[in-house]
Design an enzyme around this catalytic site. Structure first.
Site, short mmCIF file in Angstrom:
data_model
loop_
_atom_site.label_atom_id
_atom_site.label_comp_id
_atom_site.label_asym_id
_atom_site.label_seq_id
_atom_site.Cartn_x
_atom_site.Cartn_y
_atom_site.Cartn_z
N LYS A 187 0.88 -1.18 0.00
CA LYS A 187 0.00 0.00 0.00
C LYS A 187 0.91 1.23 0.00
O LYS A 187 1.48 1.59 1.03
CB LYS A 187 -0.89 -0.03 1.25
CG LYS A 187 -2.24 0.63 1.10
CD LYS A 187 -2.22 2.10 0.86
CE LYS A 187 -1.95 2.91 2.12
NZ LYS A 187 -1.74 4.35 1.81
N GLU A 263 9.25 1.17 11.10
CA GLU A 263 10.29 2.22 11.01
C GLU A 263 9.55 3.54 11.19
O GLU A 263 8.80 3.96 10.30
CB GLU A 263 10.96 2.20 9.63
CG GLU A 263 11.72 0.96 9.31
CD GLU A 263 13.04 0.86 10.04
OE1 GLU A 263 13.43 1.82 10.74
OE2 GLU A 263 13.69 -0.18 9.93
N CYS A 297 13.31 10.72 7.98
CA CYS A 297 13.14 10.18 9.32
C CYS A 297 14.40 10.41 10.16
O CYS A 297 14.32 10.54 11.37
CB CYS A 297 12.76 8.71 9.27
SG CYS A 297 13.82 7.75 8.20
N GLU A 394 8.63 15.59 16.17
CA GLU A 394 9.14 15.51 14.81
C GLU A 394 8.39 16.52 13.93
O GLU A 394 7.18 16.49 13.84
CB GLU A 394 8.93 14.09 14.25
CG GLU A 394 9.47 13.93 12.86
CD GLU A 394 9.47 12.48 12.37
OE1 GLU A 394 8.39 11.85 12.39
OE2 GLU A 394 10.54 11.99 11.97
P1 NAI Z 1 1.31 8.38 8.13
O1 NAI Z 1 1.99 7.57 9.15
O2 NAI Z 1 -0.15 8.71 8.31
O3 NAI Z 1 1.44 7.70 6.67
C1 NAI Z 1 2.37 6.71 6.30
C2 NAI Z 1 1.67 5.57 5.57
O4 NAI Z 1 0.74 4.97 6.48
C3 NAI Z 1 0.85 5.99 4.36
O5 NAI Z 1 0.92 4.99 3.38
C4 NAI Z 1 -0.56 6.06 4.92
O6 NAI Z 1 -1.57 5.89 3.95
C5 NAI Z 1 -0.55 4.91 5.89
N1 NAI Z 1 -1.55 4.99 6.97
C6 NAI Z 1 -2.07 6.11 7.55
N2 NAI Z 1 -2.97 5.76 8.50
C7 NAI Z 1 -3.02 4.41 8.52
C8 NAI Z 1 -3.77 3.47 9.28
N3 NAI Z 1 -4.65 3.84 10.22
N4 NAI Z 1 -3.56 2.15 9.05
C9 NAI Z 1 -2.67 1.74 8.12
N5 NAI Z 1 -1.96 2.59 7.36
C10 NAI Z 1 -2.12 3.92 7.56
O7 NAI Z 1 2.11 9.73 7.97
P2 NAI Z 1 1.66 11.14 7.35
O8 NAI Z 1 0.33 11.58 7.86
O9 NAI Z 1 1.80 11.06 5.89
O10 NAI Z 1 2.78 12.08 7.98
C11 NAI Z 1 2.64 12.49 9.34
C12 NAI Z 1 3.96 12.49 10.03
O11 NAI Z 1 4.48 11.18 10.08
C13 NAI Z 1 5.05 13.31 9.37
O12 NAI Z 1 4.95 14.66 9.67
C14 NAI Z 1 6.28 12.68 9.97
O13 NAI Z 1 6.49 13.21 11.25
C15 NAI Z 1 5.91 11.21 10.09
N6 NAI Z 1 6.42 10.42 8.96
C16 NAI Z 1 7.57 9.70 9.16
C17 NAI Z 1 8.12 9.01 8.11
C18 NAI Z 1 9.36 8.22 8.28
O14 NAI Z 1 10.10 8.04 7.32
N7 NAI Z 1 9.64 7.67 9.45
C19 NAI Z 1 7.54 9.04 6.76
C20 NAI Z 1 6.31 9.78 6.68
C21 NAI Z 1 5.81 10.45 7.76
#
Ligand code: NAI
Ligand code: MG
Length: 492
Positions: A187, A263, A297, A394
């Site tokens: 996904k 991660e 990250c 973050e």
């Molecule tokens: P997110 O954690 O919501 O999204 C990441 C992935 O998870 C996307 O594919 C999203 O569709 C999916 N996702 C979201 N809610 C889910 C759920 N309930 N169940 C299963 N999958 C789900 O992150 P978002 O909203 O895009 O970004 C928010 C914050 O997250 C950023 O500001 C940053 O702080 C952090 N982040 C960290 C990353 C990293 O590389 N560790 C990458 C992206 C975001």
């Protein structure tokens, strides 16, 4: 060639379907969503909007592929050859993939060409080499028995990835899973599905059997949640926010105890001692935070500088921040593109306001860039206190929080004052300080006199709330392997 010296035109992209069981299909509901170009706010194209029903179909296809002859009988060596082929196809289509990445994510084309896409190909190549080397052992036992272990694929794996390095995050998930003989339901992030769909097409071209890789595009709370709670997915791997990581683990626990690797985020300390090569340290401290618009990250978002060189380091960083060339990601001179989405931009602007109202000093930047698209000024705060929001949470944007420190114990204590533990760095010519810091800091990766140095062979992951498990390197194989012990009686 170091690629993309030239400004190129953004590619034209048609509407996209999902890949399930070797077929490109619309969603069961017929719904679609828009992928947005963050440099303009314009719609790039429509993407099939998958949900629970589509995940169900993809899991069935992945299960069937897992148990069918072409995949079951395929030797590790042959799986390795398919992975090498995919790596070669990614290299051969580098310009196209880089353009898709820049269009969908907003990253400068030079970064996509020189970092994201070659880095992605290298991950597939590295794990191709493991595909025929992940095997069990014979184990001596106390009685008249012979024991051996088998390394079996964990099964059907669900993988949920973010938008900051879309193709590369996909490779960290796909490459070890395929090397180990698993089948996949991916996904991608709803902000950046384009490169995943193109790489899935390349995987078909490479010759992976139908259903071995499936891509369900859609949103997190619907398609993503359906992956995490699915009863017939054996393992879920996730990269993204800590909050969603916690939800994934809960869903896994409540459904079928599927294996989980996470991660997650970070608030990584980057520590500069006065005895360091200051020019070098400042240059890297700048990139540690501002690379990829701060959307890493591992971002070195807490910069600790020893008091005597604080002003010198901050001057150098301010100069670099003000020299950023902000604009069109397809302009070869651009060094900073937009944030990935309007939502992320607004979150970052909120943190900048918090920094100001909490009393930090804004050395440069501090607002939105006055143009279309989701651009934020490179922003540097000094006089940051350890408990301020901008030092604890973050931000995932071009916002640096800088603090002074006194000695190595102070650096370790304050570096560890976070719920995270992803990465850390230390700049010094004193090996004793470097060693003491490296041992004392709680982080999955410590860089000494460097930053953001990744290698497919070097494991990566988080302490504390930065995650569970390690990706890359030999350690990644265990995420996709079930160990079976077979004990056979010898003689009567
Ligand atoms: P997110 O954690 O919501 O999204 C990441 C992935 O998870 C996307 O594919 C999203 O569709 C999916 N996702 C979201 N809610 C889910 C759920 N309930 N169940 C299963 N999958 C789900 O992150 P978002 O909203 O895009 O970004 C928010 C914050 O997250 C950023 O500001 C940053 O702080 C952090 N982040 C960290 C990353 C990293 O590389 N560790 C990458 C992206 C975001
Ligand atoms: Mg997009």
């Amino acid at each position: 060639m170091t690629a993309a010296e030239q400004t190129i035109a953004p590619p034209k992209v048609s509407n996209k379907k999902m890949l399930i069981g070797g077929q490109w299909v619309d969603s069961v509901s017929g719904k679609t969503f828009e992928s947005i170009n963050p440099a303009t706010g314009d719609t790039i194209c429509q993407i099939a909007e998958g949900d629970k029903a589509d995940v169900d179909l993809a899991v069935k296809a992945a299960r069937k592929a897992l148990e069918s002859k072409p995949w079951v009988r395929m030797t590790g060596a042959k799986r390795g050859r398919l992975l090498y082929k995919l790596a070669d196809l990614i290299d051969a289509n580098r310009a196209e993939l880089a353009a898709l990445e820049s269009l969908d994510n907003g990253k400068p084309i030079n970064d996509a060409m020189n970092v994201d896409i070659p880095g992605t190909a290298n991950i597939y190549r590295y794990f191709a080499g493991w595909a025929d080397k992940n095997h069990g052992k014979t184990v001596p036992t106390a009685g008249p028995y012979m024991a051996y272990t088998r390394h079996e694929p964990v099964g059907v794996v669900g993988q949920i990835i973010p938008w900051n390095f879309p193709a590369m995050m996909m490779s960290w998930k796909w490459a070890p899973a395929l090397a180990c003989g698993c089948t996949i339901v991916l996904k991608p992030a709803e902000q950046t599905p384009l490169s995943a769909l193109r790489i899935a097409e390349l995987a078909q071209e490479a010759g992976f059997p139908d259903g071995v890789v499936n891509v369900v595009t859609g949103f997190g709370p619907t398609a993503g949640a359906a992956v995490a709670e699915h009863m017939d997915i054996d393992k879920v791997a996730f990269t993204g926010s800590t909050a969603v990581g916690q939800q994934i683990m809960q869903a896994a626990a409540k459904s079928n105890l599927k294996r989980v690797t996470l991660e997650l985020g970070g608030k990584s300390p980057n520590v500069v001692f006065a005895d360091a090569d200051i020019e070098m340290a400042a240059t890297h401290a700048f990139f540690a935070l501002f690379f990829n618009m701060g959307q890493c990250c591992t971002a070195g978002s807490r910069l600790f500088v020893e008091e005597p060189v604080f002003d010198q380091v901050m001057d150098a960083i301010k100069t670099r921040a003000e020299r950023q060339r902000i604009g069109d990601p397809f302009d070869a001179k651009t060094t900073q593109g937009p944030q990935v989405s309007e939502k992320q931009m607004n979150t970052i602007l909120g943190y900048i306001e918090a920094g100001k109202s909490d009393g930090a000093i804004c050395l440069t930047g501090g607002g939105r860039v006055d143009r279309a698209g989701y651009f934020v000024q490179p922003t540097v705060f000094t006089d940051v206190k350890d408990d301020m929001k901008i030092a604890q949470e973050e931000i995932f944007g071009p916002v640096l929080s800088a603090m002074k420190f006194t000695d190595v114990d102070d650096a370790i204590r304050r570096g560890n004052n976070t719920k995270y533990g992803l990465a850390a760095a230390v700049w010094t010519r004193d090996i004793n300080k470097a060693n003491k810091f490296s041992a004392g800091i709680k982080a999955g990766t410590v860089w000494v006199n460097c930053y953001n140095v990744f290698d497919p062979a070097v494991p990566f992951g988080g302490f504390n709330m930065s995650g569970v498990g390690r990706e890359m390197g030999e350690y990644a194989l265990s995420n996709y392997t079930e160990v079976k012990s077979v004990v056979t009686a010898l003689g009567k």
